[in-house]
Motif scaffolding. Structure first.
Motif, PDB file in Angstrom:
ATOM      1  N   VAL A   1       0.873  -1.169   0.000  1.00 22.56           N
ATOM      2  CA  VAL A   1       0.000   0.000   0.000  1.00 22.56           C
ATOM      3  C   VAL A   1       0.913   1.222   0.000  1.00 22.56           C
ATOM      4  O   VAL A   1       1.681   1.424   0.938  1.00 22.56           O
ATOM      5  CB  VAL A   1      -0.932   0.027   1.232  1.00 22.56           C
ATOM      6  CG1 VAL A   1      -1.793   1.279   1.230  1.00 22.56           C
ATOM      7  CG2 VAL A   1      -1.792  -1.234   1.291  1.00 22.56           C
ATOM      8  N   SER A   2       0.829   2.004  -1.079  1.00 21.58           N
ATOM      9  CA  SER A   2       1.669   3.201  -1.209  1.00 21.58           C
ATOM     10  C   SER A   2       0.791   4.437  -1.168  1.00 21.58           C
ATOM     11  O   SER A   2      -0.203   4.516  -1.880  1.00 21.58           O
ATOM     12  CB  SER A   2       2.437   3.180  -2.532  1.00 21.58           C
ATOM     13  OG  SER A   2       3.278   2.063  -2.601  1.00 21.58           O
ATOM     14  N   ILE A   3       1.197   5.384  -0.359  1.00 21.16           N
ATOM     15  CA  ILE A   3       0.524   6.675  -0.322  1.00 21.16           C
ATOM     16  C   ILE A   3       1.504   7.680  -0.883  1.00 21.16           C
ATOM     17  O   ILE A   3       2.613   7.831  -0.369  1.00 21.16           O
ATOM     18  CB  ILE A   3       0.119   7.056   1.112  1.00 21.16           C
ATOM     19  CG1 ILE A   3      -0.845   6.012   1.668  1.00 21.16           C
ATOM     20  CG2 ILE A   3      -0.490   8.459   1.148  1.00 21.16           C
ATOM     21  CD1 ILE A   3      -1.092   6.131   3.144  1.00 21.16           C
TER      22      ILE A   3
ATOM     23  N   ASP B   1      -0.476  -2.723  -4.738  1.00 17.55           N
ATOM     24  CA  ASP B   1       0.282  -3.581  -5.637  1.00 17.55           C
ATOM     25  C   ASP B   1       0.418  -4.969  -5.014  1.00 17.55           C
ATOM     26  O   ASP B   1       0.987  -5.119  -3.938  1.00 17.55           O
ATOM     27  CB  ASP B   1       1.660  -2.981  -5.905  1.00 17.55           C
ATOM     28  CG  ASP B   1       2.437  -3.717  -6.991  1.00 17.55           C
ATOM     29  OD1 ASP B   1       1.867  -4.600  -7.658  1.00 17.55           O
ATOM     30  OD2 ASP B   1       3.619  -3.402  -7.165  1.00 17.55           O
ATOM     31  N   TRP B   2      -0.132  -5.959  -5.702  1.00 18.96           N
ATOM     32  CA  TRP B   2      -0.008  -7.352  -5.300  1.00 18.96           C
ATOM     33  C   TRP B   2       0.581  -8.133  -6.463  1.00 18.96           C
ATOM     34  O   TRP B   2       0.211  -7.909  -7.611  1.00 18.96           O
ATOM     35  CB  TRP B   2      -1.380  -7.930  -4.938  1.00 18.96           C
ATOM     36  CG  TRP B   2      -1.362  -9.421  -4.850  1.00 18.96           C
ATOM     37  CD1 TRP B   2      -1.002 -10.171  -3.763  1.00 18.96           C
ATOM     38  CD2 TRP B   2      -1.677 -10.353  -5.886  1.00 18.96           C
ATOM     39  NE1 TRP B   2      -1.078 -11.505  -4.076  1.00 18.96           N
ATOM     40  CE2 TRP B   2      -1.499 -11.651  -5.384  1.00 18.96           C
ATOM     41  CE3 TRP B   2      -2.084 -10.214  -7.206  1.00 18.96           C
ATOM     42  CZ2 TRP B   2      -1.709 -12.790  -6.131  1.00 18.96           C
ATOM     43  CZ3 TRP B   2      -2.298 -11.351  -7.968  1.00 18.96           C
ATOM     44  CH2 TRP B   2      -2.120 -12.622  -7.421  1.00 18.96           C
TER      45      TRP B   2
ATOM     46  N   GLU C   1     -11.396   5.345 -11.215  1.00 15.36           N
ATOM     47  CA  GLU C   1     -10.854   6.461 -11.987  1.00 15.36           C
ATOM     48  C   GLU C   1      -9.347   6.413 -12.162  1.00 15.36           C
ATOM     49  O   GLU C   1      -8.807   7.064 -13.034  1.00 15.36           O
ATOM     50  CB  GLU C   1     -11.257   7.793 -11.354  1.00 15.36           C
ATOM     51  CG  GLU C   1     -12.723   8.108 -11.554  1.00 15.36           C
ATOM     52  CD  GLU C   1     -13.081   9.508 -11.111  1.00 15.36           C
ATOM     53  OE1 GLU C   1     -12.179  10.356 -10.992  1.00 15.36           O
ATOM     54  OE2 GLU C   1     -14.272   9.737 -10.881  1.00 15.36           O
ATOM     55  N   GLY C   2      -8.651   5.662 -11.332  1.00 10.79           N
ATOM     56  CA  GLY C   2      -7.203   5.587 -11.450  1.00 10.79           C
ATOM     57  C   GLY C   2      -6.780   4.541 -12.458  1.00 10.79           C
ATOM     58  O   GLY C   2      -7.594   3.919 -13.136  1.00 10.79           O
ATOM     59  N   GLU C   3      -5.480   4.339 -12.540  1.00 12.08           N
ATOM     60  CA  GLU C   3      -4.934   3.320 -13.442  1.00 12.08           C
ATOM     61  C   GLU C   3      -5.117   1.939 -12.806  1.00 12.08           C
ATOM     62  O   GLU C   3      -5.108   1.801 -11.587  1.00 12.08           O
ATOM     63  CB  GLU C   3      -3.447   3.581 -13.664  1.00 12.08           C
ATOM     64  CG  GLU C   3      -3.159   4.906 -14.355  1.00 12.08           C
ATOM     65  CD  GLU C   3      -1.662   5.143 -14.474  1.00 12.08           C
ATOM     66  OE1 GLU C   3      -0.972   4.246 -15.006  1.00 12.08           O
ATOM     67  OE2 GLU C   3      -1.209   6.189 -14.023  1.00 12.08           O
TER      68      GLU C   3
ATOM     69  N   GLU D   1      -0.655 -10.378 -11.139  1.00 11.47           N
ATOM     70  CA  GLU D   1      -0.476  -9.028 -10.586  1.00 11.47           C
ATOM     71  C   GLU D   1      -1.798  -8.262 -10.601  1.00 11.47           C
ATOM     72  O   GLU D   1      -2.550  -8.318 -11.561  1.00 11.47           O
ATOM     73  CB  GLU D   1       0.553  -8.248 -11.406  1.00 11.47           C
ATOM     74  CG  GLU D   1       0.756  -6.841 -10.913  1.00 11.47           C
ATOM     75  CD  GLU D   1       1.794  -6.061 -11.707  1.00 11.47           C
ATOM     76  OE1 GLU D   1       2.336  -5.114 -11.149  1.00 11.47           O
ATOM     77  OE2 GLU D   1       2.044  -6.410 -12.873  1.00 11.47           O
ATOM     78  N   ILE D   2      -2.046  -7.573  -9.492  1.00  2.79           N
ATOM     79  CA  ILE D   2      -3.140  -6.603  -9.423  1.00  2.79           C
ATOM     80  C   ILE D   2      -2.527  -5.312  -8.914  1.00  2.79           C
ATOM     81  O   ILE D   2      -1.966  -5.269  -7.825  1.00  2.79           O
ATOM     82  CB  ILE D   2      -4.260  -7.041  -8.474  1.00  2.79           C
ATOM     83  CG1 ILE D   2      -4.877  -8.362  -8.928  1.00  2.79           C
ATOM     84  CG2 ILE D   2      -5.330  -5.950  -8.386  1.00  2.79           C
ATOM     85  CD1 ILE D   2      -5.877  -8.939  -7.941  1.00  2.79           C
ATOM     86  N   TRP D   3      -2.621  -4.291  -9.722  1.00  2.37           N
ATOM     87  CA  TRP D   3      -2.061  -2.989  -9.357  1.00  2.37           C
ATOM     88  C   TRP D   3      -3.114  -1.938  -9.676  1.00  2.37           C
ATOM     89  O   TRP D   3      -3.687  -1.940 -10.763  1.00  2.37           O
ATOM     90  CB  TRP D   3      -0.793  -2.735 -10.163  1.00  2.37           C
ATOM     91  CG  TRP D   3      -0.191  -1.394  -9.943  1.00  2.37           C
ATOM     92  CD1 TRP D   3       0.606  -1.016  -8.901  1.00  2.37           C
ATOM     93  CD2 TRP D   3      -0.337  -0.244 -10.777  1.00  2.37           C
ATOM     94  NE1 TRP D   3       0.972   0.290  -9.043  1.00  2.37           N
ATOM     95  CE2 TRP D   3       0.398   0.801 -10.186  1.00  2.37           C
ATOM     96  CE3 TRP D   3      -1.025   0.014 -11.951  1.00  2.37           C
ATOM     97  CZ2 TRP D   3       0.472   2.069 -10.732  1.00  2.37           C
ATOM     98  CZ3 TRP D   3      -0.959   1.274 -12.497  1.00  2.37           C
ATOM     99  CH2 TRP D   3      -0.213   2.282 -11.885  1.00  2.37           C
ATOM    100  N   LEU D   4      -3.416  -1.100  -8.726  1.00  4.33           N
ATOM    101  CA  LEU D   4      -4.338  -0.016  -9.014  1.00  4.33           C
ATOM    102  C   LEU D   4      -3.980   1.212  -8.210  1.00  4.33           C
ATOM    103  O   LEU D   4      -3.416   1.128  -7.124  1.00  4.33           O
ATOM    104  CB  LEU D   4      -5.796  -0.422  -8.783  1.00  4.33           C
ATOM    105  CG  LEU D   4      -6.238  -0.773  -7.389  1.00  4.33           C
ATOM    106  CD1 LEU D   4      -7.305   0.208  -6.934  1.00  4.33           C
ATOM    107  CD2 LEU D   4      -6.826  -2.163  -7.404  1.00  4.33           C
TER     108      LEU D   4
END
Length: 185
Positions: A126-128, A139-140, A166-168, A175-178
Motif C-alpha cells: 500500500v503506497s501513499i 500492488d499485489w 478512476e485511477g490506473e 499481478e493486481i495494481w491499481l
C-alpha cells in the motif's frame, strides 16, 4: 470505567502485544543471522527495519489519525492478507480526507482479502503518494488471488466509491495494481 474505555484499552493492549511480537521476531532473525555469520542478511534486515519505521513515521505525520491507526494495525487483525507500507512525497495535512481514505483503503483491502484463493499468506504493498497528486496505490504480485473475484468485488465497491475506478489499473493472473486518486476537498 465505561465499556468503551475498556474496549479501547483492550485494543491498545492487543496492538502493543502485536508490535512487541513483530519486533521480537526481527530481533530473533538478527540474532540468528549474526550467529551464523550472515552479515549481508543482518544488514538487509536492519535496512528493512529502518525503512519500515520511516514509512510508519511518514504515515503518522500526514495527520490522518484514523488511516494511520487502520494501516499500522492491519496486520494484527488479518490472518491471510498482510500489507507493506510505502509513503512518498512531502508531508501534507490529510486530516480532512481521513475518513474517506480509511473507507477507500479498507474497501480495496477487503477486495483482496475476499479474493484470496487459498489460505497462504499474501502481501499487498500500500503506497501513499502525496505528489505530484495525492493517490493511494495498491500492488499485489503472486498466484493466490482470484482475478475474477477481485474484479467483481472492486466493481461492486466502486458503486459506493466511484473514484476506485478512476485511477490506473492492471489486473492479470500474477499481478493486481491499481491507483486510487484522492478526491479534492
Amino acid at each position: 470505567m465505561d465499556n468503551r474505555s475498556l474496549d479501547e484499552n483492550k485494543q491498545t493492549v492487543e496492538i502493543i502485544r502485536y508490535i512487541r511480537h513483530e519486533w521480537l521476531n526481527q530481533a530473533q532473525l538478527l540474532k540468528s543471522n549474526l550467529a551464523l555469520g550472515r552479515l549481508e542478511d543482518v544488514d538487509r534486515l536492519i535496512d528493512d527495519m529502518v525503512m519500515k519505521a520511516r514509512n510508519e513515521g511518514r504515515l503518522t505525520n500526514l495527520n490522518a489519525v484514523k488511516l494511520a491507526a487502520f494501516l499500522l494495525t492491519y496486520n494484527s487483525r488479518s490472518d491471510s492478507l498482510r500489507i507493506d507500507l510505502d509513503v512518498t512525497g512531502p508531508v501534507h495535512d490529510l486530516s480532512h480526507l481521513d475518513n474517506w481514505l480509511v473507507k477507500v483503503v479498507s474497501h480495496v483491502l477487503e477486495c483482496y482479502r475476499k479474493a484470496l484463493s487459498y489460505d497462504e499468506e499474501e502481501r499487498v504493498l500500500v503506497s501513499i503518494q502525496t505528489e505530484p497528486a495525492l493517490a493511494v496505490e495498491f500492488d499485489w504480485q503472486g498466484q493466490g488471488v482470484s482475478i475474477d473475484t477481485f474484479s467483481h468485488l472492486l466493481d461492486a465497491a466502486a458503486k459506493r466509491e466511484p473514484l476506485l475506478l478512476e485511477g490506473e489499473r492492471v489486473i492479470r493472473a500474477d499481478e493486481i495494481w491499481l491507483t486510487v486518486p484522492c478526491k479534492k476537498e
